[in-house]
Design a protein around this motif. Structure first.
Motif, PDB file in Angstrom:
ATOM      1  N   PHE A  49     -19.217  26.058  46.754  1.00 42.68           N
ATOM      2  CA  PHE A  49     -20.163  26.225  47.861  1.00 42.68           C
ATOM      3  C   PHE A  49     -20.446  27.698  48.184  1.00 42.68           C
ATOM      4  N   ASN A  50     -19.755  28.615  47.522  1.00 45.65           N
ATOM      5  CA  ASN A  50     -19.913  30.033  47.818  1.00 45.65           C
ATOM      6  C   ASN A  50     -21.360  30.502  47.685  1.00 45.65           C
ATOM      7  N   LEU A  51     -21.716  31.455  48.528  1.00 42.94           N
ATOM      8  CA  LEU A  51     -23.036  32.076  48.484  1.00 42.94           C
ATOM      9  C   LEU A  51     -22.901  33.494  47.933  1.00 42.94           C
ATOM     10  N   PRO A  52     -23.913  33.992  47.197  1.00 47.69           N
ATOM     11  CA  PRO A  52     -23.848  35.369  46.685  1.00 47.69           C
ATOM     12  C   PRO A  52     -23.651  36.357  47.832  1.00 47.69           C
ATOM     13  N   GLY A  53     -22.740  37.303  47.652  1.00 50.38           N
ATOM     14  CA  GLY A  53     -22.344  38.194  48.728  1.00 50.38           C
ATOM     15  C   GLY A  53     -23.479  38.967  49.374  1.00 50.38           C
ATOM     16  N   ARG A  54     -24.279  39.660  48.562  1.00 48.19           N
ATOM     17  CA  ARG A  54     -25.349  40.490  49.123  1.00 48.19           C
ATOM     18  C   ARG A  54     -26.365  39.646  49.891  1.00 48.19           C
ATOM     19  N   PHE A  55     -26.782  38.557  49.274  1.00 49.23           N
ATOM     20  CA  PHE A  55     -27.780  37.686  49.891  1.00 49.23           C
ATOM     21  C   PHE A  55     -27.261  37.111  51.201  1.00 49.23           C
ATOM     22  N   ALA A  56     -26.046  36.558  51.181  1.00 51.16           N
ATOM     23  CA  ALA A  56     -25.483  35.922  52.368  1.00 51.16           C
ATOM     24  C   ALA A  56     -25.307  36.941  53.490  1.00 51.16           C
ATOM     25  N   TRP A  57     -24.837  38.130  53.135  1.00 55.16           N
ATOM     26  CA  TRP A  57     -24.616  39.163  54.150  1.00 55.16           C
ATOM     27  C   TRP A  57     -25.921  39.529  54.837  1.00 55.16           C
ATOM     28  N   ALA A  58     -26.969  39.784  54.052  1.00 51.32           N
ATOM     29  CA  ALA A  58     -28.255  40.180  54.617  1.00 51.32           C
ATOM     30  C   ALA A  58     -28.820  39.085  55.512  1.00 51.32           C
ATOM     31  N   VAL A  59     -28.708  37.848  55.073  1.00 53.32           N
ATOM     32  CA  VAL A  59     -29.264  36.734  55.850  1.00 53.32           C
ATOM     33  C   VAL A  59     -28.505  36.535  57.160  1.00 53.32           C
ATOM     34  N   MET A  60     -27.172  36.602  57.116  1.00 50.82           N
ATOM     35  CA  MET A  60     -26.403  36.299  58.320  1.00 50.82           C
ATOM     36  C   MET A  60     -26.420  37.427  59.339  1.00 50.82           C
ATOM     37  N   GLU A  61     -26.698  38.671  58.892  1.00 51.90           N
ATOM     38  CA  GLU A  61     -26.719  39.793  59.817  1.00 51.90           C
ATOM     39  C   GLU A  61     -28.118  40.098  60.367  1.00 51.90           C
ATOM     40  N   THR A  62     -29.137  39.447  59.864  1.00 50.29           N
ATOM     41  CA  THR A  62     -30.513  39.752  60.256  1.00 50.29           C
ATOM     42  C   THR A  62     -30.988  39.083  61.547  1.00 50.29           C
ATOM     43  N   PRO A  63     -30.533  37.874  61.907  1.00 56.34           N
ATOM     44  CA  PRO A  63     -31.109  37.202  63.079  1.00 56.34           C
ATOM     45  C   PRO A  63     -31.078  38.012  64.366  1.00 56.34           C
ATOM     46  N   GLY A  64     -29.976  38.686  64.660  1.00 60.51           N
ATOM     47  CA  GLY A  64     -29.898  39.457  65.893  1.00 60.51           C
ATOM     48  C   GLY A  64     -30.918  40.573  65.921  1.00 60.51           C
ATOM     49  N   LEU A  65     -31.038  41.278  64.816  1.00 61.17           N
ATOM     50  CA  LEU A  65     -32.025  42.348  64.679  1.00 61.17           C
ATOM     51  C   LEU A  65     -33.427  41.815  64.950  1.00 61.17           C
ATOM     52  N   ALA A  66     -33.771  40.714  64.302  1.00 61.37           N
ATOM     53  CA  ALA A  66     -35.117  40.151  64.423  1.00 61.37           C
ATOM     54  C   ALA A  66     -35.397  39.681  65.850  1.00 61.37           C
ATOM     55  N   ILE A  67     -34.408  39.043  66.483  1.00 63.49           N
ATOM     56  CA  ILE A  67     -34.608  38.516  67.833  1.00 63.49           C
ATOM     57  C   ILE A  67     -34.779  39.639  68.846  1.00 63.49           C
ATOM     58  N   VAL A  68     -33.934  40.671  68.753  1.00 64.09           N
ATOM     59  CA  VAL A  68     -34.045  41.790  69.695  1.00 64.09           C
ATOM     60  C   VAL A  68     -35.370  42.512  69.521  1.00 64.09           C
ATOM     61  N   LEU A  69     -35.759  42.767  68.280  1.00 67.89           N
ATOM     62  CA  LEU A  69     -37.020  43.465  68.029  1.00 67.89           C
ATOM     63  C   LEU A  69     -38.207  42.646  68.536  1.00 67.89           C
ATOM     64  N   TYR A  70     -38.197  41.362  68.241  1.00 67.85           N
ATOM     65  CA  TYR A  70     -39.300  40.499  68.679  1.00 67.85           C
ATOM     66  C   TYR A  70     -39.349  40.397  70.206  1.00 67.85           C
ATOM     67  N   SER A  71     -38.185  40.309  70.824  1.00 68.89           N
ATOM     68  CA  SER A  71     -38.129  40.162  72.281  1.00 68.89           C
ATOM     69  C   SER A  71     -38.647  41.398  72.999  1.00 68.89           C
ATOM     70  N   ILE A  72     -38.221  42.584  72.540  1.00 70.72           N
ATOM     71  CA  ILE A  72     -38.651  43.804  73.232  1.00 70.72           C
ATOM     72  C   ILE A  72     -40.142  44.050  73.046  1.00 70.72           C
ATOM     73  N   LEU A  73     -40.729  43.521  71.979  1.00 70.31           N
ATOM     74  CA  LEU A  73     -42.153  43.719  71.720  1.00 70.31           C
ATOM     75  C   LEU A  73     -43.040  42.685  72.412  1.00 70.31           C
ATOM     76  N   THR A  74     -42.485  41.546  72.797  1.00 66.39           N
ATOM     77  CA  THR A  74     -43.315  40.468  73.345  1.00 66.39           C
ATOM     78  C   THR A  74     -42.950  40.028  74.761  1.00 66.39           C
ATOM     79  N   LEU A  75     -41.652  40.060  75.092  1.00 75.16           N
ATOM     80  CA  LEU A  75     -41.213  39.540  76.387  1.00 75.16           C
ATOM     81  C   LEU A  75     -41.782  40.317  77.577  1.00 75.16           C
ATOM     82  N   PRO A  76     -41.830  41.656  77.532  1.00 73.27           N
ATOM     83  CA  PRO A  76     -42.388  42.382  78.686  1.00 73.27           C
ATOM     84  C   PRO A  76     -43.821  41.962  79.012  1.00 73.27           C
TER      85      PRO A  76
END
Length: 288
Positions: A49-76
């Motif tokens: 069931f293992n996932l490739p290291g680079r791919f899995a790392w990038a995918v799992m660490e990206t959601p917070g970045l995307a949510i914060v960036l999207y929120s600061i650009l749209t929520l105000p």
């Protein structure tokens, strides 16, 4: 623009729910004290069931970045608060800068990365989604939204002090990360030279480990963890005591990373011997 109604950008209900749920993360992380099973990094396992290291790392660490960036650009705009004070955009920007390095540059710069099992992968995604909703909501309109609110209680000095701590700590994280990367880069160069002499093919360096010795590695085995905790302490200082999501983030990072560091020190001793590790502590110089 509303990507997911009530969720992206977060409504006040979603923001409050994320903040409350995220406070319970240490209970989830405390399981690590009960078992040495952590199928990622040094302690990765062979699994179908293992996932490739680079791919899995990038995918799992990206959601917070995307949510914060999207929120600061749209929520105000959605809340009728645009433009916000520069401090709001600064906090969101610092978060994004860290995670551009952590999510994208870090795996690209790594000579190799061990596979990651789906369980820590999914746990990291949950962590980053809740963190992103909390930080994004607070900076985007549910925290201070006027210059007057930011001007209270010596804020200008808090901003300056916090940003200095944050900036130097991020550089320290990158420095110690690169010291670990250099171990495998050096091993790769040796393998390549050996292969060229023998006319064969260079072997991989996926599981090459040594005891690093530069910087704070002279005193602790996980200085990149320690420096990241200092970095997010500086981040919390910028927002002040009332920056609840940053305080929760810091507590949750420590609760998740501390047992891994303590267990990791035992791993180093088992692999290299107590004499080789010497008086190095796990993650806090001279203490733990």
């Amino acid at each position: 623009m509303t990507l997911i109604p009530g969720v992206l950008p977060p409504s006040i209900e979603t923001y409050n729910l994320a903040c409350q749920l995220f406070k319970y993360f240490p209970l989830f992380a405390s399981v690590q004290w009960l078992t040495a099973w952590y199928p990622a990094g040094k302690t990765s396992i062979d699994s179908r069931f293992n996932l490739p290291g680079r791919f899995a790392w990038a995918v799992m660490e990206t959601p917070g970045l995307a949510i914060v960036l999207y929120s600061i650009l749209t929520l105000p705009d959605q809340l009728g608060l645009s433009p916000l004070p520069w401090a709001n955009y600064t906090l969101a920007g610092l978060y994004v800068i860290h995670y551009v390095y952590r999510a994208w540059l870090y795996p690209l710069m790594a000579p190799s990365m061990s596979p990651i099992h789906p369980l820590p992968f999914l746990g990291a995604i949950l962590f980053n989604v809740l963190n992103g909703l909390s930080i994004g909501g607070w900076t985007g309109g549910y925290g201070p939204t006027t210059v007057e609110e930011w001007s209270e209680s010596g804020t200008i000095y808090r901003l300056e002090i916090g940003m200095v701590i944050w900036g130097w700590s991020l550089l320290a994280v990158i420095f110690h990360d690169d010291d670990l990367r250099e171990i495998r880069r050096a091993a790769g160069r040796i393998q390549k030279e050996k292969a060229e002499k023998e006319g064969g093919k260079a072997q991989g360096v996926d599981k090459v480990y040594m005891v690093p010795k530069n910087g704070l590695f002279k005193f602790i085995l996980y200085p990149h963890y320690f420096c990241e905790w200092i970095e997010w302490t500086g981040y919390w200082i910028i927002g002040g005591w009332g920056f609840g999501p940053a305080r929760t983030f810091l507590i949750n990072e420590i609760s998740a990373m501390l047992p891994r560091a303590v267990r990791g020190r035992r791993w180093y001793i088992e692999k290299f011997g107590k004499e080789k590790i010497g008086s190095r502590k796990a993650v806090i110089p001279g203490i733990l």
